[in-house]
Design a protein around this motif. Sequence first.
Motif, short mmCIF file in Angstrom:
data_model
loop_
_atom_site.label_atom_id
_atom_site.label_comp_id
_atom_site.label_asym_id
_atom_site.label_seq_id
_atom_site.Cartn_x
_atom_site.Cartn_y
_atom_site.Cartn_z
N LEU A 1 51.82 18.91 31.77
CA LEU A 1 52.80 18.38 31.71
C LEU A 1 52.57 16.83 31.25
CD1 LEU A 1 55.94 18.16 31.69
CD2 LEU A 1 55.99 17.81 34.09
N GLY A 2 51.88 16.34 32.25
CA GLY A 2 51.50 14.88 32.33
C GLY A 2 50.72 14.43 30.82
N VAL A 3 49.73 15.30 30.36
CA VAL A 3 49.05 15.14 29.22
C VAL A 3 49.96 15.05 28.18
CG1 VAL A 3 47.28 16.18 27.77
CG2 VAL A 3 46.75 15.87 30.02
N ILE A 4 50.73 16.10 28.06
CA ILE A 4 51.74 16.31 26.77
C ILE A 4 52.70 15.12 26.82
CG2 ILE A 4 53.75 17.92 25.83
CD1 ILE A 4 52.15 20.07 26.90
N VAL A 5 53.35 14.72 28.09
CA VAL A 5 54.25 13.70 28.01
C VAL A 5 53.55 12.29 27.67
CG1 VAL A 5 55.66 12.14 29.37
CG2 VAL A 5 55.65 14.78 29.61
N GLY A 6 52.37 12.26 28.01
CA GLY A 6 51.41 11.04 27.72
C GLY A 6 51.30 10.94 26.32
N PHE A 7 50.54 11.82 25.79
CA PHE A 7 50.74 11.92 24.18
C PHE A 7 52.03 11.74 23.39
CE2 PHE A 7 46.32 13.14 25.14
CZ PHE A 7 45.63 12.32 23.95
N ALA A 8 53.04 12.48 23.93
CA ALA A 8 54.35 12.23 23.39
C ALA A 8 54.90 10.64 23.32
CB ALA A 8 55.19 13.12 23.94
N VAL A 9 54.44 10.23 24.31
CA VAL A 9 54.99 8.69 24.40
C VAL A 9 53.96 7.87 23.71
CG1 VAL A 9 55.24 6.66 25.91
CG2 VAL A 9 55.97 9.05 26.44
N ALA A 10 52.81 7.94 23.86
CA ALA A 10 51.79 7.04 23.26
C ALA A 10 50.60 7.56 22.65
CB ALA A 10 51.18 6.10 24.46
N GLY A 11 50.64 8.74 22.29
CA GLY A 11 49.36 9.48 21.60
C GLY A 11 49.06 8.88 20.25
N GLN A 12 49.80 8.52 19.39
CA GLN A 12 49.44 8.09 18.24
C GLN A 12 48.70 6.63 18.42
OE1 GLN A 12 49.63 9.94 15.29
NE2 GLN A 12 48.15 8.51 14.98
N THR A 13 49.32 5.85 19.09
CA THR A 13 48.98 4.58 19.23
C THR A 13 47.70 4.63 20.04
OG1 THR A 13 51.08 3.90 19.70
CG2 THR A 13 49.50 2.43 20.60
N PHE B 1 56.99 16.29 16.55
CA PHE B 1 58.51 16.58 16.83
C PHE B 1 58.96 15.19 17.22
CE2 PHE B 1 58.13 21.06 16.49
CZ PHE B 1 59.21 21.51 16.26
N VAL B 2 57.93 14.41 17.93
CA VAL B 2 58.50 12.90 18.53
C VAL B 2 58.71 12.14 17.35
CG1 VAL B 2 57.82 10.97 19.57
CG2 VAL B 2 57.54 13.22 20.80
N GLN B 3 57.95 12.45 16.29
CA GLN B 3 57.86 11.45 15.04
C GLN B 3 59.26 11.72 14.49
OE1 GLN B 3 54.48 11.96 12.70
NE2 GLN B 3 53.17 11.03 14.12
N ARG B 4 59.85 13.24 14.56
CA ARG B 4 61.00 13.67 13.88
C ARG B 4 62.38 13.05 14.59
NH1 ARG B 4 60.79 19.91 13.16
NH2 ARG B 4 63.12 19.31 13.06
N ALA B 5 62.00 12.83 15.85
CA ALA B 5 63.33 12.30 16.61
C ALA B 5 63.81 11.04 16.10
CB ALA B 5 62.81 12.17 18.01
N GLU B 6 65.07 10.68 16.12
CA GLU B 6 65.70 9.51 15.64
C GLU B 6 66.70 8.93 16.72
OE1 GLU B 6 67.88 11.05 12.22
OE2 GLU B 6 66.03 11.14 10.95
N SER B 7 66.95 9.51 17.68
CA SER B 7 67.81 8.89 18.86
C SER B 7 67.17 8.98 20.27
CB SER B 7 69.20 9.10 18.44
OG SER B 7 69.44 10.71 18.71
N ALA B 8 67.88 8.38 20.90
CA ALA B 8 67.46 8.67 22.57
C ALA B 8 67.92 9.86 23.12
CB ALA B 8 68.13 7.55 23.45
N ASP B 9 69.09 10.54 22.33
CA ASP B 9 69.55 11.98 22.94
C ASP B 9 68.45 12.89 22.34
OD1 ASP B 9 71.86 10.93 23.93
OD2 ASP B 9 73.03 11.29 22.17
N GLU B 10 67.87 12.80 21.02
CA GLU B 10 66.92 13.57 20.69
C GLU B 10 65.61 13.50 21.60
OE1 GLU B 10 66.68 12.98 16.42
OE2 GLU B 10 68.31 14.50 16.04
N TYR B 11 65.09 12.42 21.97
CA TYR B 11 64.04 12.25 22.66
C TYR B 11 64.21 13.01 24.07
CZ TYR B 11 62.19 8.58 19.72
OH TYR B 11 61.73 7.92 18.63
N LEU B 12 65.47 12.98 24.78
CA LEU B 12 65.77 13.68 25.92
C LEU B 12 65.85 15.33 25.74
CD1 LEU B 12 68.77 11.63 27.27
CD2 LEU B 12 66.41 11.80 28.08
N VAL B 13 66.20 15.53 24.56
CA VAL B 13 66.30 17.10 24.04
C VAL B 13 64.63 17.50 24.10
CG1 VAL B 13 66.35 18.71 22.19
CG2 VAL B 13 68.28 17.20 22.89
N LEU B 14 63.70 16.69 23.40
CA LEU B 14 62.45 16.94 23.44
C LEU B 14 61.73 17.19 25.04
CD1 LEU B 14 61.17 15.24 20.03
CD2 LEU B 14 61.90 17.36 20.58
N ALA B 15 62.24 16.19 25.92
CA ALA B 15 61.70 16.26 27.24
C ALA B 15 62.16 17.32 27.88
CB ALA B 15 62.23 14.97 27.87
#
Length: 205
Positions: free
Chosen positions: A50-62, A128-142
Amino acid sequence: MNLKLFGEFFVTLLVIVDPPGMVPVFLALTGAMQAKARNRAGTQAVLLALGVIVGFAVAGQTLLDYLHVQLPALQAAGGLLLVLVALQLLTGKTDEPADQAGTSNVALVPIGTPLLAGPGAIVATMLFVQRAESADEYLVLAAAILAVMACVWLVLRFSGLIVRLLRPAGIEVLTRIAGLLLAAIAVQLIADAVFAFVRSYAGMV
């Protein structure tokens, strides 16, 4: 709540993580442990994934851009790590649980990563994070990530029932089968990474 996005990501991530397919490998690596230790290992593996996936979701590409690392390189590294684990399972030269507690906790490597939080799960999450366009969609992915990890935890939590049914001889056979499956997965990861590199450099020529 965007149920369509939730459903797409949940199904995609669940198929990649493949909780039922994780059971043979998990049992092969933890079958000799006591029930409490095995349950703790399952919980640790899920929390790390969970930590690894969330970490890459937030800052993976960077992070990958900063290190000048391409996704195929990450995929190949995961494949090489799985090769080492597969060889241990096939030859029966795995560490005893008492030794694992010291320096190589199987709950963290290879179960937590790269088996649960592997290149496929990381790449899918980043896309999928790159596809998200709003805070609501980020929460949906989470929420989808949490739901998938909950499913994985439930499967690993009740794998003890399988241990009691198989007995030590069954676990031994399952270990060899798991080693063979892991070797196949590792070879596929490395092959996909090589093909990705070839396509990338061919496109630059």
